[in-house]
Design a protein around this motif. Structure first.
Motif, short mmCIF file in Angstrom:
data_model
loop_
_atom_site.label_atom_id
_atom_site.label_comp_id
_atom_site.label_asym_id
_atom_site.label_seq_id
_atom_site.Cartn_x
_atom_site.Cartn_y
_atom_site.Cartn_z
N GLY A 1 7.44 -4.35 6.27
CA GLY A 1 8.45 -4.22 7.31
C GLY A 1 8.14 -3.03 8.18
N THR B 1 6.77 -8.85 12.48
CA THR B 1 6.55 -8.38 11.10
C THR B 1 7.74 -8.72 10.20
OG1 THR B 1 5.10 -6.57 11.77
CG2 THR B 1 6.23 -6.32 9.66
N HIS C 1 19.21 3.94 1.33
CA HIS C 1 18.34 5.00 1.86
C HIS C 1 17.30 5.36 0.79
CE1 HIS C 1 21.25 5.17 4.96
NE2 HIS C 1 22.12 5.96 4.36
N MET D 1 8.70 5.26 5.83
CA MET D 1 9.54 4.66 6.85
C MET D 1 10.86 5.43 6.99
SD MET D 1 11.24 0.89 7.17
CE MET D 1 9.69 0.00 7.21
N ASP E 1 -2.40 -8.71 8.41
CA ASP E 1 -1.23 -8.49 9.27
C ASP E 1 -0.30 -9.69 9.06
OD1 ASP E 1 0.63 -8.39 11.32
OD2 ASP E 1 -0.81 -7.74 12.83
N GLY F 1 6.72 -1.10 -1.79
CA GLY F 1 5.70 -2.09 -2.21
C GLY F 1 4.79 -1.52 -3.28
N ARG G 1 -1.85 -3.91 6.65
CA ARG G 1 -2.85 -3.92 7.74
C ARG G 1 -3.95 -2.89 7.52
NH1 ARG G 1 1.65 -2.90 12.11
NH2 ARG G 1 2.04 -1.44 10.42
N GLY H 1 0.78 -1.23 0.00
CA GLY H 1 0.00 0.00 0.00
C GLY H 1 0.81 1.27 0.00
N SER H 2 2.13 1.16 0.13
CA SER H 2 2.94 2.38 0.21
C SER H 2 4.38 2.10 -0.22
CB SER H 2 2.94 2.94 1.64
OG SER H 2 3.54 2.02 2.52
N TYR I 1 16.15 -4.04 14.62
CA TYR I 1 15.71 -3.98 13.21
C TYR I 1 16.75 -4.64 12.30
CZ TYR I 1 14.63 -1.83 8.66
OH TYR I 1 14.37 -1.61 7.33
N THR J 1 10.88 7.09 1.58
CA THR J 1 9.53 6.56 1.83
C THR J 1 9.08 7.06 3.21
OG1 THR J 1 10.31 4.60 3.00
CG2 THR J 1 10.08 4.40 0.60
N SER K 1 15.39 -6.97 2.41
CA SER K 1 16.28 -6.82 3.57
C SER K 1 16.58 -5.33 3.78
CB SER K 1 17.55 -7.64 3.35
OG SER K 1 18.45 -7.51 4.42
N1 LIG Z 1 12.99 3.15 2.93
C1 LIG Z 1 14.21 2.72 3.21
O1 LIG Z 1 15.18 3.50 3.27
C2 LIG Z 1 14.44 1.25 3.46
C3 LIG Z 1 15.77 0.83 3.61
C4 LIG Z 1 16.02 -0.52 3.81
C5 LIG Z 1 14.98 -1.43 3.84
N2 LIG Z 1 13.68 -0.99 3.71
C6 LIG Z 1 12.63 -2.00 3.76
O2 LIG Z 1 11.75 -1.83 2.67
C7 LIG Z 1 10.47 -2.36 3.00
C8 LIG Z 1 9.38 -1.39 2.58
O3 LIG Z 1 9.47 -0.22 3.40
P1 LIG Z 1 9.22 1.25 2.85
O4 LIG Z 1 10.49 1.98 2.97
O5 LIG Z 1 8.53 1.18 1.53
O6 LIG Z 1 8.28 1.85 3.98
P2 LIG Z 1 6.71 2.04 4.11
O7 LIG Z 1 6.18 2.90 3.02
O8 LIG Z 1 6.49 2.47 5.51
O9 LIG Z 1 6.16 0.57 3.87
C9 LIG Z 1 6.06 -0.41 4.84
C10 LIG Z 1 4.78 -1.19 4.53
O10 LIG Z 1 4.73 -2.35 5.36
C11 LIG Z 1 3.40 -2.50 5.81
N3 LIG Z 1 3.41 -3.24 7.06
C12 LIG Z 1 4.07 -2.93 8.20
N4 LIG Z 1 3.82 -3.85 9.15
C13 LIG Z 1 2.99 -4.76 8.59
C14 LIG Z 1 2.37 -5.94 9.05
N5 LIG Z 1 2.56 -6.41 10.31
N6 LIG Z 1 1.57 -6.63 8.21
C15 LIG Z 1 1.37 -6.18 6.94
N7 LIG Z 1 1.92 -5.08 6.44
C16 LIG Z 1 2.72 -4.37 7.26
C17 LIG Z 1 2.84 -1.07 5.96
O11 LIG Z 1 1.44 -1.04 5.78
P3 LIG Z 1 0.39 -1.03 7.02
O12 LIG Z 1 0.92 -0.07 8.04
O13 LIG Z 1 -0.89 -0.63 6.38
O14 LIG Z 1 0.35 -2.44 7.51
C18 LIG Z 1 3.52 -0.36 4.79
O15 LIG Z 1 2.72 -0.39 3.62
C19 LIG Z 1 10.51 -2.66 4.49
O16 LIG Z 1 10.69 -4.05 4.70
C20 LIG Z 1 11.73 -1.89 4.97
O17 LIG Z 1 12.30 -2.46 6.12
C21 LIG Z 1 13.40 0.33 3.50
#
Ligand SMILES: NC(=O)c1ccc[n+]([C@@H]2O[C@H](COP(=O)([O-])OP(=O)(O)OC[C@H]3O[C@@H](n4cnc5c(N)ncnc54)[C@H](OP(=O)(O)O)[C@@H]3O)[C@@H](O)[C@H]2O)c1
Length: 250
Positions: free
Chosen positions: A91, A112, A184, A189, A62, A19, A38, A15-16, A152, A187, A138
């Protein structure tokens, strides 16, 4: 022919951020996506944004709850019959000194980021067809220690290790498993974990390519690992980080 024609890809956390960018990429390649997360409103907004009609299925889930992953699998089976790709991307971040991490934090983040990834793949297995691709997400933090990242980072290291073992395990079914490791990436997160523009600028300054990543940068790597272009690639980790992990900026 667009690379995802006739293919359905399950994307957790669809959703964000990364992803949703991955979903956009699959839709652009004429595929179908299942978005799990979720927050139902967030998923509905993502589906609206993708504007691909029946090629998008949203299922509030979830991932830390295997019973909900079973419901998700049932919904996917009813609607699409099978899966040609799974992206275990959901994540949750935690920026906390080890001394401040609570047991609830531990259960939530491990639930998660590790349990969720493990059971997302396990409960998808009956739906995966020969030639399907699985991509786990990862983090650069699995490679570089950061003082407030202990919990984390350990979950993300576990994810990368899991792909190494799942690869020979699922190879028997003709399924490939790989990890994408973002640096980095701008997003929700990233914004939450960095907190303010000064910290974001510091993070940017550490990237040899000189910019923060865009979710589409990661989506392109995921698309490659799901596609026939990577038919002989399994058990690998593709680090997409502008050079962050392996080098220092000039
Ligand atoms: N952005 C970065 O710099 C970065 C760097 C390294 C790794 N990552 C990894 O990239 C992945 C995507 O993160 P993002 O940066 O795109 O952040 P994000 O936009 O916050 O996306 C995280 C997504 O995970 C979902 N989520 C969290 N807990 C969940 C659960 N228990 N069940 C189902 N869905 C869940 C959230 O949706 P809901 O809240 O609606 O559940 C949200 O859509 C993550 O695994 C993160 O650790 C990101």
């Amino acid at each position: 022919m667009p690379e995802f024609t006739g293919k359905t890809v399950l994307i957790t956390g669809g959703g964000s951020g990364i992803g949703l960018a991955t979903a956009r990429r699959v839709i652009a390649g004429a595929g179908q996506v299942v978005l799990a997360g979720r927050n139902a409103d967030r998923l509905a907004m993502a589906a609206k944004d993708l504007d691909a009609g029946g090629r998008v299925l949203t299922v509030p889930t979830d991932v830390s709850r295997p019973d909900q992953l079973d419901d998700l699998a049932a919904r996917v089976r009813d609607r699409f019959g099978s899966l040609q790709g799974v992206v275990a991307n959901a994540g949750e971040g935690l920026n906390a000194a080890t001394a401040d991490v609570t047991e609830d934090d531990f259960d939530r983040i491990v639930g998660t980021n590790f349990k969720g990834v493990f059971f997302t793949v396990q409960r998808s297995l009956p739906l995966l067809t020969e030639g399907a691709g699985v991509v786990l997400v990862s983090s650069w933090l699995a490679h570089r220690g950061m003082a407030t990242g202990s919990l984390y980072a350990a979950t993300k290291a576990a994810v990368a290790n899991l792909a190494q073992t799942l690869a020979p395990d699922l190879a028997q079914r003709g399924v490939r498993v790989n990890t994408v490791t973002p640096g980095h990436i701008r997003t929700e997160m990233f914004d939450a974990m960095t907190g303010n523009d000064q910290v974001r600028e510091f993070f940017r300054s550490q990237v040899p390519l000189g910019r923060l990543g865009d979710p589409a940068d990661i989506a392109d790597a995921v698309a490659y690992l799901l596609s026939p272009a990577s038919a002989y690639v399994s058990g690998q980790e593709l680090v997409v980080d502008g050079g962050l992990v392996r080098s220092v900026p000039a």
